[in-house]
Design a protein around this motif. Structure first.
Motif, short mmCIF file in Angstrom:
data_model
loop_
_atom_site.label_atom_id
_atom_site.label_comp_id
_atom_site.label_asym_id
_atom_site.label_seq_id
_atom_site.Cartn_x
_atom_site.Cartn_y
_atom_site.Cartn_z
N UNK A 159 0.79 -1.22 0.00
CA UNK A 159 0.00 0.00 0.00
C UNK A 159 0.83 1.27 0.00
N UNK A 160 2.08 1.17 0.41
CA UNK A 160 2.96 2.33 0.42
C UNK A 160 3.37 2.76 -0.98
N UNK A 161 3.34 1.82 -1.92
CA UNK A 161 3.71 2.14 -3.29
C UNK A 161 5.19 2.43 -3.48
N UNK A 202 11.42 7.12 1.74
CA UNK A 202 10.28 7.06 0.83
C UNK A 202 9.09 6.38 1.49
N UNK A 203 9.35 5.30 2.23
CA UNK A 203 8.28 4.59 2.91
C UNK A 203 7.66 5.46 4.00
N UNK A 204 8.49 6.21 4.71
CA UNK A 204 8.00 7.07 5.79
C UNK A 204 7.14 8.20 5.24
N UNK A 223 1.14 5.78 12.86
CA UNK A 223 2.07 5.38 13.91
C UNK A 223 3.48 5.21 13.36
N UNK A 224 3.62 4.61 12.18
CA UNK A 224 4.95 4.41 11.60
C UNK A 224 5.56 5.74 11.18
N UNK A 225 4.72 6.65 10.67
CA UNK A 225 5.22 7.97 10.28
C UNK A 225 5.73 8.73 11.50
N UNK A 226 5.01 8.61 12.61
CA UNK A 226 5.45 9.29 13.83
C UNK A 226 6.77 8.72 14.32
N UNK A 227 6.91 7.40 14.26
CA UNK A 227 8.17 6.78 14.65
C UNK A 227 9.31 7.24 13.74
N UNK A 228 9.01 7.35 12.46
CA UNK A 228 10.03 7.78 11.50
C UNK A 228 10.48 9.21 11.77
N UNK A 230 10.99 10.47 14.63
CA UNK A 230 12.00 10.39 15.68
C UNK A 230 13.27 9.68 15.21
N UNK A 231 13.13 8.78 14.24
CA UNK A 231 14.27 7.99 13.75
C UNK A 231 14.32 8.03 12.23
N UNK A 232 14.60 9.19 11.64
CA UNK A 232 14.60 9.31 10.18
C UNK A 232 15.63 8.38 9.54
N UNK A 233 15.19 7.63 8.53
CA UNK A 233 16.08 6.76 7.79
C UNK A 233 16.42 5.46 8.50
N UNK A 234 15.89 5.22 9.69
CA UNK A 234 16.21 4.01 10.45
C UNK A 234 15.54 2.80 9.81
N UNK A 235 16.32 1.76 9.50
CA UNK A 235 15.76 0.57 8.86
C UNK A 235 14.75 -0.15 9.76
N UNK A 236 14.80 0.17 11.07
CA UNK A 236 13.82 -0.39 11.98
C UNK A 236 12.40 0.02 11.67
N UNK A 237 12.21 1.10 10.91
CA UNK A 237 10.86 1.49 10.49
C UNK A 237 10.24 0.38 9.65
#
Length: 399
Positions: A159-161, A202-204, A223-228, A230-237
């Protein structure tokens, strides 16, 4: 029974306002993440029995049987087997997992034998204990808990495309559950951070856009966007997108057993856990990630997050049932005209008032009043009743 003086841990992810509001104190402007109640040597509570403040772990060490009861000492050893906290997340905690008891014992022994210093940032096992935990929301509380069904995770990712994520979705649809989840998590965490940063970004960005749409995953994407943020570019997203997003309402809870990946994202809650520091991380953190050991510990099975609600007993105690003996968490919602609640004296207990006011009364007539945010320690064998108007959480062990 003794009033507790407790330590606040100022971790960077902590809220600047939630714990001060609970305690009725002025914010300092700095994060206040966790209020610890217990006898953990990292930040033991203190009590005063007339000779000045003394650390609770020292009090217990001086006479474990008198403080904990002989039955608890026989089952769990000469130390309080749980740690109670108020947790205030203003930013996401790391995605993490905890070992079971056998894994913790083996991992700790191995790292000790190899001479890895206990404070080495790359060390996985700080002790030989497991760390099951439970969190009860005091405010709306966002978290991640356990794996989604692989097909569901594939739909969310598609869905993120974002084209670079398509191979992950293909794997999730093509293989049995265990293999699919393991392979994708391993691929995400083994990828070079620099190489995946653009994909994560891109996913964030896509998640942030889709959070405002009628997508069935809109709340998850938010929720994932908010986490991103705080942690931009983190593969944990990307790893986090394999997990169930859940929002707890006040009074609802999550139990987190061994091998279950999880993360707390935002909110205020009461947390209880076995007395351990063993954490293996898999994202949303600058700390060490031991991918091979993590993959050995994680349970690659999907399931519902399993939101818990308290079970009311005939004596007014509301129990948050959990398959663990080291801790037992319940609450009392007190009314001013209700009969005094007699607390089971067989085990040591910590009582935390989270709303209103509570009064503890011992058999000898001594009383102790707890205001919002205050807590008390009651040793095993001391008969105590509870009255008042408010909410009190009771932490103890299985009798």
């Amino acid at each position: 029974m003794n009033r507790l003086t407790n330590t606040i841990r100022p971790y960077a992810w902590g809220s600047t306002t939630a714990i001060p509001e609970l305690l009725g104190t002025a914010p300092t402007g700095e994060p206040q993440a966790e209020l610890w109640m217990g006898a953990h040597p990292g930040a033991p509570s203190r009590i005063d029995r007339g000779q000045g403040p003394v650390a609770l772990d020292a009090v217990i060490d001086a006479d474990p049987a008198a403080e904990l009861g002989e039955a608890a000492v026989k089952r769990f050893g000469p130390r309080l087997p749980f740690l109670l906290k108020v947790l205030a997340a203003g930013a996401p905690l790391s995605v993490q997992v905890h070992p079971d008891l056998a894994q913790a014992k083996a991992g700790f022994a191995d790292e000790e034998a190899r001479g890895i210093p206990i404070d080495d940032p790359a060390r996985n096992y700080k002790d030989a204990n497991h760390k099951p935990e439970m969190l009860v929301a005091l405010s709306p509380f966002d978290g991640l808990c356990g794996f989604r069904r692989p097909a569901d995770a594939a739909d969310l990712i598609d869905g993120l495309g974002v084209g670079a994520l398509a191979p992950y979705a293909d794997i999730l649809r093509a293989h049995p559950e265990d293999k699919a989840l393991r392979e994708v998590l391993a691929a995400v965490l083994s990828a070079e951070p620099e190489a995946t940063a653009a994909t994560v970004t891109a996913a964030s960005e896509a998640a942030a856009r889709l959070a405002a749409t009628d997508s069935p995953y809109a709340a998850d994407y938010a929720a994932y966007a908010k986490a991103a943020h705080s942690f931009p570019g983190d593969r944990g997203i990307i790893a986090a997108m394999l997990l169930n997003y859940v929002r707890l309402q006040p009074g609802e809870a999550l139990y987190l057993g061994a091998g279950v990946p999880h993360a707390y994202l935002d909110g205020l809650g009461v947390e209880i856990m076995a007395n351990s520091d063993n954490v293996l991380r898999c994202g949303l953190t600058p700390k060490h990630i031991d991918v091979p050991e993590l993959l050995r510990i994680v349970r690659f099975e999907s399931g519902d997050p399993g939101v818990l609600r308290p079970e009311a007993g005939s004596d007014g105690e509301e129990l948050y049932a959990a398959p663990i003996d080291e801790f037992r968490l319940s609450r009392y919602v007190l009314a001013p005209d209700a009969t005094a609640r007699a607390l089971d004296p067989r085990t040591p207990q910590i009582l935390l008032c989270t709303a209103g006011r509570a009064e503890l009364r011992a058999d000898d007539g001594d009383t102790l009043t707890l205001e919002r945010g205050e807590s008390a320690y009651v040793p095993a064998g001391e008969r105590t009743t509870l009255t008042g108007e408010g909410t009190v959480f009771r932490a103890t062990v299985a009798a």
